[in-house]
Structures are given as C-alpha cells and as structure tokens.
Design an enzyme around this catalytic site. Structure first.
Site, mmCIF file in Angstrom:
data_model
loop_
_atom_site.group_PDB
_atom_site.id
_atom_site.type_symbol
_atom_site.label_atom_id
_atom_site.label_comp_id
_atom_site.label_asym_id
_atom_site.label_seq_id
_atom_site.Cartn_x
_atom_site.Cartn_y
_atom_site.Cartn_z
ATOM 1 N N ASP A 101 6.915 48.125 63.196
ATOM 2 C CA ASP A 101 7.298 49.274 62.383
ATOM 3 C C ASP A 101 6.239 49.644 61.350
ATOM 4 O O ASP A 101 6.339 50.676 60.697
ATOM 5 C CB ASP A 101 8.632 48.984 61.675
ATOM 6 C CG ASP A 101 9.255 50.219 61.048
ATOM 7 O OD1 ASP A 101 9.227 51.291 61.690
ATOM 8 O OD2 ASP A 101 9.769 50.131 59.915
ATOM 9 N N SER A 142 12.616 56.164 59.014
ATOM 10 C CA SER A 142 12.936 55.942 60.426
ATOM 11 C C SER A 142 14.392 56.272 60.713
ATOM 12 O O SER A 142 15.278 55.991 59.898
ATOM 13 C CB SER A 142 12.667 54.477 60.801
ATOM 14 O OG SER A 142 11.326 54.124 60.532
ATOM 15 N N GLN A 155 10.017 55.173 68.588
ATOM 16 C CA GLN A 155 10.723 55.419 67.325
ATOM 17 C C GLN A 155 10.733 56.916 67.031
ATOM 18 O O GLN A 155 9.794 57.633 67.375
ATOM 19 C CB GLN A 155 10.041 54.686 66.163
ATOM 20 C CG GLN A 155 10.775 54.802 64.844
ATOM 21 C CD GLN A 155 10.064 54.052 63.721
ATOM 22 O OE1 GLN A 155 9.334 54.654 62.939
ATOM 23 N NE2 GLN A 155 10.254 52.751 63.644
#
Length: 317
Positions: free
Chosen positions: A230, A252, A302
């Site tokens: 991430d 996110s 993502q």
C-alpha cells in the site's frame, strides 16, 4: 570465501544472525490476542495525513486471519474495503469469522473496529498447495539491480539540494524525509526535475522490509508484503497531474492481492505499479511484486478517492 548461498542472502536481505529483527514482525504485525479470534493491533508509523496507514490495517488483518487456519495452508488472496478513516490515537480490534474451512480452500472474514464501529472489512482466502501443469506469467521488466540505485533518502537529498526545486515539491520531500517507515525503497529511473511535468502514471521501485525476517512462516512474508503493497501505490495515479493539481483528499477505497509464489519480504523485490484509469474523483492502480529471479510473486489492485484543486500559480521548476 563466502558460499554462493551466503552471498545471495547478503544481496537479498542480509541474513546475518547479527541483523536486527524487522520491526514489522516484532511490533507492527505482532498482534495481541484478547480472546478466540479477537486481536488488538498497535501502531508504528502514522502518515502525515494523521490517518492510519492502510497497509498496516491490511497486514494486521491478514495476520489475524492467518492465526485461525492450519499451518499447512497458504495465503491465496485477499479483498478489502476501507469504510472509515482509522484513528491513530486508539488501538484497532480485529474480529475474525471462520467463514469456511474446506478441503482445498478456506475463507476468513476480518472486521477491524475502532470506537465500536468497523473501519475496515476483509475476506482472506487460503489454499492447500496444489500442483498444476497449467502455468504461465508475464516477463519481469529489465531494470537496474538495487545495488546500482541510490536509496530513497539519498534520492530525496539529491532533489532538495537543487536550487531550482519548487517550494511545493520541497515541502513534500521534507515531509517524506522526516518519516521513519519500516521499509527500504530504491526508485528505478527516478525523474529529473525538468521531467516532473511529463510523468506517465507508472513507476517501479525495489522494496524490502527493513531488518531480518528469515525463512519462517510463508504467511508472515505475505502479511509483510500486504503492508508494503500500500506504500506509494495510489500515488501512481497522481504522477501525470501533480504539477497541475494539489491533493486535497486522497484515501484508499479497496485493496486486493493475489499471492502466486513463495518469496522473502526482507529480500529486494521489484514493485511495478501503473494506473490504467482515473476519473470521477477516483484512481485505479495495478501492481506486481517480482522476485529478483524474475518470478511473479504477488499481484495487487486498488482504487481510491482522489480530490484535487488547481495550484494557484504554475510550477517554476
């Protein structure tokens, strides 16, 4: 003379017994058990946004899920949603539900809770090892090895020494330099200052956990990779636009990972990131984590909210 194995270990992750254990294992991903399938996680690094780092929540949730399955199964995938911003001032509770335990695949549901409300939900899937003649993968990009690249800190110092660096970039780089993240990064083909206005939504960097993890449990390396995956990921969607817009809000929405082959998260891996689309105040990013020997270890995806506003004046690089 060192053995080839010892040389490879030093090149990959520094396997000397004198190396410090990775803080990702000893602290960040070391959950406190409170009850059966209930755990509490601590915070190590909080971004300048003062929201919890999404990779920390994903990694800790996967640790909690992995504690509820047998040792002979391995992580196959995870699919997550971030539903509320995490509060760095209080711990996170992780509640695991044993959704299904099958002969080949098992599924665990994890809910991360703060202030009595879910901030994150995750489905993690585990699989018994199954051999198959059906195999293929993309080819790893040809890039310089990490030993030939400056580390992230040295690269930032290089940018900051340039008198032509615009103030908005200088402020951001100083913030990054002040952060104490538990991962090492070496950027592949870092752009020069005069290239910042012509960047594609693509980036590649070598990455590994700081410190030593060792062979250990393969699932722990997957948890560390979830943490790493991430970092700077959603920012890939910003690369063509940073010179024109200032980020007002970026967070996110969801995060997915597929684990293909065993790997060591404390050895250098190439993180290949690209953003095929952005629009509607959202950005989509895809990622691939490659082992040094060219094996595709992990795939990621993502989407996040990205709200921006125009800079007051044009950048003067």
């Amino acid at each position: 003379m060192s053995s080839p194995r010892a040389q490879e270990d030093r090149k990959g992750g520094g396997d000397s017994p004198g190396d410090l254990r990775s803080v990702l294992v000893t602290s960040v991903l070391n959950l406190e058990p409170l009850d059966e399938d209930l755990f509490r996680g601590r915070h190590y690094w909080v971004p300048t946004t003062q929201r919890l780092f999404g990779g920390q929540i994903v990694g800790q949730a996967l640790v909690a899920a992995a504690k509820s399955v047998s040792e002979d199964v391995h992580v196959h995938s995870l699919h997550c949603y971030f539903v509320r911003a995490g509060d760095p001032k209080v711990p996170v509770l992780y509640q695991v539900e044993r959704t299904r335990t099958g002969a080949s695949f098992s599924v665990r549901s994890v809910k991360a809770v703060q202030h009595g409300k879910p901030i994150f939900i995750c489905q993690a899937s585990f699989q018994q090892i199954q051999l198959s003649p059906l195999q293929h993968q993309f080819s790893m990009p040809a890039v310089p090895p990490p030993e030939e690249l400056p580390d992230y800190e040295a690269l930032i110092e290089q940018y900051l020494r340039d008198p032509n660096l615009h103030k908005k970039y200088r402020v951001g780089l100083n913030r990054i330099a002040a952060q104490d993240v538990p991962i090492e990064i070496k950027v592949v083909n870092p752009p020069a200052l005069n290239q910042l206005q012509r960047l594609e939504p693509k980036q590649m960097f070598w990455v590994r956990a700081r410190g030593y993890i060792g062979e250990g449990d393969i699932k722990m390396h997957c948890c560390v990779a979830a943490y790493i995956s991430d970092y700077a990921f959603l920012g890939t969607a910003l690369l063509p636009h940073e010179w024109q817009y200032r980020v007002r809000f970026m967070v996110s929405l969801d995060h997915s990972m597929w684990f293909h082959s065993p790997f060591r998260a404390d050895h250098w891996m190439l993180y290949e990131c690209e953003s095929p689309w952005a629009g509607g105040s959202r950005g989509l990013v895809h990622g691939r984590l490659w082992r040094r020997d060219g094996v595709l270890a992990v795939s990621c995806a993502q989407e996040g909210v990205i709200r921006v506003k125009s800079h007051d004046s044009k950048s003067k690089l």
